[in-house]
Design a protein around this motif. Structure first.
Motif, PDB file in Angstrom:
ATOM      1  N   ILE A  58       0.887  -1.216  -0.093  1.00  0.00           N
ATOM      2  CA  ILE A  58       0.155  -0.061   0.103  1.00  0.00           C
ATOM      3  C   ILE A  58       0.922   1.187  -0.031  1.00  0.00           C
ATOM      4  CG2 ILE A  58      -1.460   1.360   1.313  1.00  0.00           C
ATOM      5  CD1 ILE A  58      -2.687  -1.301   2.301  1.00  0.00           C
ATOM      6  N   ARG A  59       1.887   1.314   0.832  1.00  0.00           N
ATOM      7  CA  ARG A  59       2.942   2.476   0.673  1.00  0.00           C
ATOM      8  C   ARG A  59       3.379   2.635  -0.446  1.00  0.00           C
ATOM      9  NH1 ARG A  59       7.841   1.174   3.829  1.00  0.00           N
ATOM     10  NH2 ARG A  59       8.363   0.235   1.922  1.00  0.00           N
ATOM     11  N   ASP A  60       3.917   1.553  -0.944  1.00  0.00           N
ATOM     12  CA  ASP A  60       4.760   1.498  -2.228  1.00  0.00           C
ATOM     13  C   ASP A  60       4.104   1.890  -3.575  1.00  0.00           C
ATOM     14  OD1 ASP A  60       7.033   0.631  -0.891  1.00  0.00           O
ATOM     15  OD2 ASP A  60       7.023  -1.211  -1.558  1.00  0.00           O
ATOM     16  N   ALA A  61       2.468   1.778  -3.113  1.00  0.00           N
ATOM     17  CA  ALA A  61       1.795   1.813  -4.540  1.00  0.00           C
ATOM     18  C   ALA A  61       1.457   3.678  -4.612  1.00  0.00           C
ATOM     19  CB  ALA A  61       0.462   1.295  -4.174  1.00  0.00           C
ATOM     20  N   GLU A  62       1.609   4.269  -3.631  1.00  0.00           N
ATOM     21  CA  GLU A  62       1.467   5.588  -3.822  1.00  0.00           C
ATOM     22  C   GLU A  62       2.893   6.265  -3.698  1.00  0.00           C
ATOM     23  OE1 GLU A  62      -1.353   6.945  -0.724  1.00  0.00           O
ATOM     24  OE2 GLU A  62      -2.857   6.513  -2.217  1.00  0.00           O
ATOM     25  N   GLY A  63       3.989   5.503  -3.725  1.00  0.00           N
ATOM     26  CA  GLY A  63       5.311   6.078  -3.648  1.00  0.00           C
ATOM     27  C   GLY A  63       5.834   6.587  -4.969  1.00  0.00           C
ATOM     28  N   PRO A  64       6.815   7.054  -5.393  1.00  0.00           N
ATOM     29  CA  PRO A  64       7.559   7.454  -6.614  1.00  0.00           C
ATOM     30  C   PRO A  64       7.542   6.486  -7.464  1.00  0.00           C
ATOM     31  CG  PRO A  64       9.258   7.519  -4.732  1.00  0.00           C
ATOM     32  CD  PRO A  64       7.859   7.106  -4.127  1.00  0.00           C
ATOM     33  N   VAL A  65       7.792   6.740  -8.824  1.00  0.00           N
ATOM     34  CA  VAL A  65       8.170   5.797  -9.862  1.00  0.00           C
ATOM     35  C   VAL A  65       9.358   6.322 -10.598  1.00  0.00           C
ATOM     36  CG1 VAL A  65       7.435   5.058 -12.366  1.00  0.00           C
ATOM     37  CG2 VAL A  65       5.539   5.490 -10.507  1.00  0.00           C
ATOM     38  N   PHE A  66      10.226   5.318 -10.529  1.00  0.00           N
ATOM     39  CA  PHE A  66      11.770   5.710 -10.796  1.00  0.00           C
ATOM     40  C   PHE A  66      12.067   5.275 -12.381  1.00  0.00           C
ATOM     41  CE2 PHE A  66      11.840   4.767  -6.377  1.00  0.00           C
ATOM     42  CZ  PHE A  66      12.334   6.001  -5.919  1.00  0.00           C
ATOM     43  N   THR A  67      10.945   4.813 -13.139  1.00  0.00           N
ATOM     44  CA  THR A  67      11.397   4.552 -14.624  1.00  0.00           C
ATOM     45  C   THR A  67      11.644   5.901 -15.457  1.00  0.00           C
ATOM     46  OG1 THR A  67       9.288   4.137 -14.883  1.00  0.00           O
ATOM     47  CG2 THR A  67      10.281   2.473 -14.634  1.00  0.00           C
ATOM     48  N   LEU A  68      12.394   5.939 -16.330  1.00  0.00           N
ATOM     49  CA  LEU A  68      12.819   6.981 -16.959  1.00  0.00           C
ATOM     50  C   LEU A  68      11.615   7.652 -17.712  1.00  0.00           C
ATOM     51  CD1 LEU A  68      14.852   8.578 -18.658  1.00  0.00           C
ATOM     52  CD2 LEU A  68      14.832   6.952 -20.304  1.00  0.00           C
ATOM     53  N   ASN A  69      10.497   7.029 -18.164  1.00  0.00           N
ATOM     54  CA  ASN A  69       9.477   7.851 -18.791  1.00  0.00           C
ATOM     55  C   ASN A  69       8.140   7.788 -17.873  1.00  0.00           C
ATOM     56  OD1 ASN A  69      10.179   8.811 -21.303  1.00  0.00           O
ATOM     57  ND2 ASN A  69      10.606   6.854 -21.769  1.00  0.00           N
ATOM     58  N   GLY A  70       8.396   7.353 -16.264  1.00  0.00           N
ATOM     59  CA  GLY A  70       7.379   7.095 -15.492  1.00  0.00           C
ATOM     60  C   GLY A  70       6.790   8.288 -15.111  1.00  0.00           C
ATOM     61  N   ILE A  71       5.650   8.173 -14.436  1.00  0.00           N
ATOM     62  CA  ILE A  71       4.833   9.312 -13.968  1.00  0.00           C
ATOM     63  C   ILE A  71       4.146   8.865 -12.691  1.00  0.00           C
ATOM     64  CG2 ILE A  71       2.710   8.749 -15.434  1.00  0.00           C
ATOM     65  CD1 ILE A  71       1.958  11.783 -15.169  1.00  0.00           C
ATOM     66  N   ALA A  72       4.112   9.638 -11.748  1.00  0.00           N
ATOM     67  CA  ALA A  72       3.536   9.135 -10.384  1.00  0.00           C
ATOM     68  C   ALA A  72       2.966  10.500  -9.742  1.00  0.00           C
ATOM     69  CB  ALA A  72       4.399   8.701  -9.362  1.00  0.00           C
ATOM     70  N   GLU A  73       1.745  10.964  -9.968  1.00  0.00           N
ATOM     71  CA  GLU A  73       1.102  12.231  -9.626  1.00  0.00           C
ATOM     72  C   GLU A  73       0.059  11.938  -8.854  1.00  0.00           C
ATOM     73  OE1 GLU A  73       2.265  15.037 -13.424  1.00  0.00           O
ATOM     74  OE2 GLU A  73       0.180  14.729 -13.053  1.00  0.00           O
ATOM     75  N   ARG A  74      -0.229  12.685  -7.663  1.00  0.00           N
ATOM     76  CA  ARG A  74      -1.548  12.573  -6.956  1.00  0.00           C
ATOM     77  C   ARG A  74      -1.761  13.789  -6.314  1.00  0.00           C
ATOM     78  NH1 ARG A  74       0.445  11.262  -1.531  1.00  0.00           N
ATOM     79  NH2 ARG A  74      -1.436   9.989  -1.234  1.00  0.00           N
ATOM     80  N   GLY A  75      -3.150  14.486  -6.434  1.00  0.00           N
ATOM     81  CA  GLY A  75      -3.432  15.443  -5.664  1.00  0.00           C
ATOM     82  C   GLY A  75      -4.935  15.964  -6.094  1.00  0.00           C
ATOM     83  N   PHE A  76      -5.374  17.227  -5.508  1.00  0.00           N
ATOM     84  CA  PHE A  76      -6.444  17.692  -6.182  1.00  0.00           C
ATOM     85  C   PHE A  76      -6.377  18.538  -7.492  1.00  0.00           C
ATOM     86  CE2 PHE A  76      -7.052  16.973  -1.558  1.00  0.00           C
ATOM     87  CZ  PHE A  76      -8.499  16.388  -1.579  1.00  0.00           C
ATOM     88  N   VAL A  77      -7.305  18.218  -8.316  1.00  0.00           N
ATOM     89  CA  VAL A  77      -7.453  18.762  -9.580  1.00  0.00           C
ATOM     90  C   VAL A  77      -8.908  19.479  -9.774  1.00  0.00           C
ATOM     91  CG1 VAL A  77      -7.528  18.623 -12.269  1.00  0.00           C
ATOM     92  CG2 VAL A  77      -6.070  17.207 -10.598  1.00  0.00           C
ATOM     93  N   ARG A  78      -8.936  20.738 -10.245  1.00  0.00           N
ATOM     94  CA  ARG A  78     -10.142  21.422 -10.233  1.00  0.00           C
ATOM     95  C   ARG A  78     -10.905  21.038 -11.223  1.00  0.00           C
ATOM     96  NH1 ARG A  78     -11.377  24.943  -7.107  1.00  0.00           N
ATOM     97  NH2 ARG A  78     -13.366  26.282  -7.249  1.00  0.00           N
ATOM     98  N   ILE A  79     -12.050  19.985 -11.147  1.00  0.00           N
ATOM     99  CA  ILE A  79     -13.220  19.136 -11.745  1.00  0.00           C
ATOM    100  C   ILE A  79     -14.397  19.841 -11.572  1.00  0.00           C
ATOM    101  CG2 ILE A  79     -14.023  17.139 -12.637  1.00  0.00           C
ATOM    102  CD1 ILE A  79     -11.110  17.572 -13.598  1.00  0.00           C
ATOM    103  N   GLY A  80     -15.285  20.338 -12.568  1.00  0.00           N
ATOM    104  CA  GLY A  80     -16.528  20.597 -12.177  1.00  0.00           C
ATOM    105  C   GLY A  80     -16.877  21.644 -11.269  1.00  0.00           C
ATOM    106  N   GLY A  81     -15.864  22.546 -11.261  1.00  0.00           N
ATOM    107  CA  GLY A  81     -16.069  23.893 -10.337  1.00  0.00           C
ATOM    108  C   GLY A  81     -15.556  23.442  -8.706  1.00  0.00           C
ATOM    109  N   ILE A  82     -15.170  22.296  -8.499  1.00  0.00           N
ATOM    110  CA  ILE A  82     -14.450  21.884  -7.126  1.00  0.00           C
ATOM    111  C   ILE A  82     -13.528  21.164  -7.519  1.00  0.00           C
ATOM    112  CG2 ILE A  82     -16.894  21.680  -6.411  1.00  0.00           C
ATOM    113  CD1 ILE A  82     -16.786  18.797  -5.986  1.00  0.00           C
ATOM    114  N   ARG A  83     -12.552  21.108  -6.220  1.00  0.00           N
ATOM    115  CA  ARG A  83     -11.304  20.402  -6.246  1.00  0.00           C
ATOM    116  C   ARG A  83     -11.655  18.702  -5.968  1.00  0.00           C
ATOM    117  NH1 ARG A  83      -8.053  22.666  -1.613  1.00  0.00           N
ATOM    118  NH2 ARG A  83      -6.272  21.464  -2.248  1.00  0.00           N
ATOM    119  N   GLN A  84     -11.042  17.866  -7.092  1.00  0.00           N
ATOM    120  CA  GLN A  84     -11.533  16.340  -6.877  1.00  0.00           C
ATOM    121  C   GLN A  84     -10.066  15.668  -6.994  1.00  0.00           C
ATOM    122  OE1 GLN A  84     -15.050  14.894  -8.746  1.00  0.00           O
ATOM    123  NE2 GLN A  84     -15.666  17.054  -9.613  1.00  0.00           N
ATOM    124  N   TRP A  85     -10.018  14.597  -6.035  1.00  0.00           N
ATOM    125  CA  TRP A  85      -8.698  13.829  -6.097  1.00  0.00           C
ATOM    126  C   TRP A  85      -8.529  12.927  -7.369  1.00  0.00           C
ATOM    127  CZ3 TRP A  85      -4.787  14.021  -2.692  1.00  0.00           C
ATOM    128  CH2 TRP A  85      -3.940  13.186  -2.691  1.00  0.00           C
TER     129      TRP A  85
END
Length: 249
Positions: A58-85
């Motif tokens: 569980i801890r590793d599943a939300e951790g960083p991704v170390f591959t060259l073209n990897g992506i690991a982003e988490r946070g609130f994005v403004r969707i439909g006028g409110i912040r959504q995860w």
């Protein structure tokens, strides 16, 4: 001095013996207690080890991704006028992107990200806590606005557009479970339904514009926004919702 050392030695031996007897007693009590539930001590130990492994996953599943073209982003994005995860994870952002539409409504899967950890080798996995669910709900609680099917469909389209822009992908795969399957099916049928309704309501200019665009997927965001604007401006219902009424433009 010698007597002092002898006394310390005997005291240490007695203390060690007491600790040993205490440990044996604890093990005995645990063994008897677990036996009353039909579980042996080795089996309980194996369960604890599995739980430790799960906790690390569980801890590793939300951790960083170390591959060259990897992506690991988490946070609130403004969707439909409110912040959504929203989370986006994958070993290679060039892989096909999958937007997971969770069930419920209200049963967010972002906390179960480790279930999809192996997927991240072949896909870029996008998780979205819908309004009224998960971390989005934790942010707004019972004050979450616009809890309607229409708004959830709009939200889903915005999340898909956000992910496509972020990953520079012309297409995104929708994966729905339970309630998410209905949401995905409605989202996928948006173009056909909108065109049918506009034609039936003699909205000639709007239907001509949609026919000119053709069905999705589109290479840019503009056509998506054009398709989505017509139901909210001329039609007051969506597929599987009845009765269906129209509004004047």
């Amino acid at each position: 001095m010698r007597r002092t050392f002898r006394w310390l030695g005997r005291s240490a031996a007695i203390a060690a013996a007491l600790l040993l007897f205490a440990a044996i007693g604890i093990v005995f009590v645990l063994d008897r207690g677990l036996a009353s539930f039909g579980i042996t001590l080795p089996e309980a130990y194996r369960v604890l080890r599995v739980q430790q492994v799960d906790a690390m996953a569980i801890r590793d599943a939300e951790g960083p991704v170390f591959t060259l073209n990897g992506i690991a982003e988490r946070g609130f994005v403004r969707i439909g006028g409110i912040r959504q995860w929203v989370t986006i994870r994958g070993d290679d952002r060039r892989n096909p992107a999958v937007l997971i539409l969770h069930g419920g409504p209200g049963d967010a899967y972002s906390q179960l990200a480790y279930f999809y950890h192996d997927w991240e080798r072949a896909f870029t996995v996008v998780q979205w806590d819908q309004r009224g669910a998960g971390r989005t709900y934790r942010l707004y609680g019972m004050a979450t606005p616009d809890m309607t099917l229409d708004q959830l469909l709009e939200d889903g389209a915005e999340v898909a557009d956000y992910a496509r822009r972020r990953l520079n992908r012309p297409k995104i795969i929708l994966l729905g479970h339970s309630w998410g399957s209905a949401l995905g099916a409605l989202s996928a049928s948006y173009y056909t339904y909108t065109l049918t309704r506009l034609t039936a309501d003699h909205e000639t200019a709007a239907s001509a514009e949609l026919k000119r665009l053709g069905p999705p997927p589109y290479r840019t965001i503009g056509p998506e926004e054009t398709v989505r604007k017509w139901p909210t401006s001329t039609i007051s219902c969506l597929p599987l919702m009845s009765p269906c009424e129209t509004q004047s433009t």
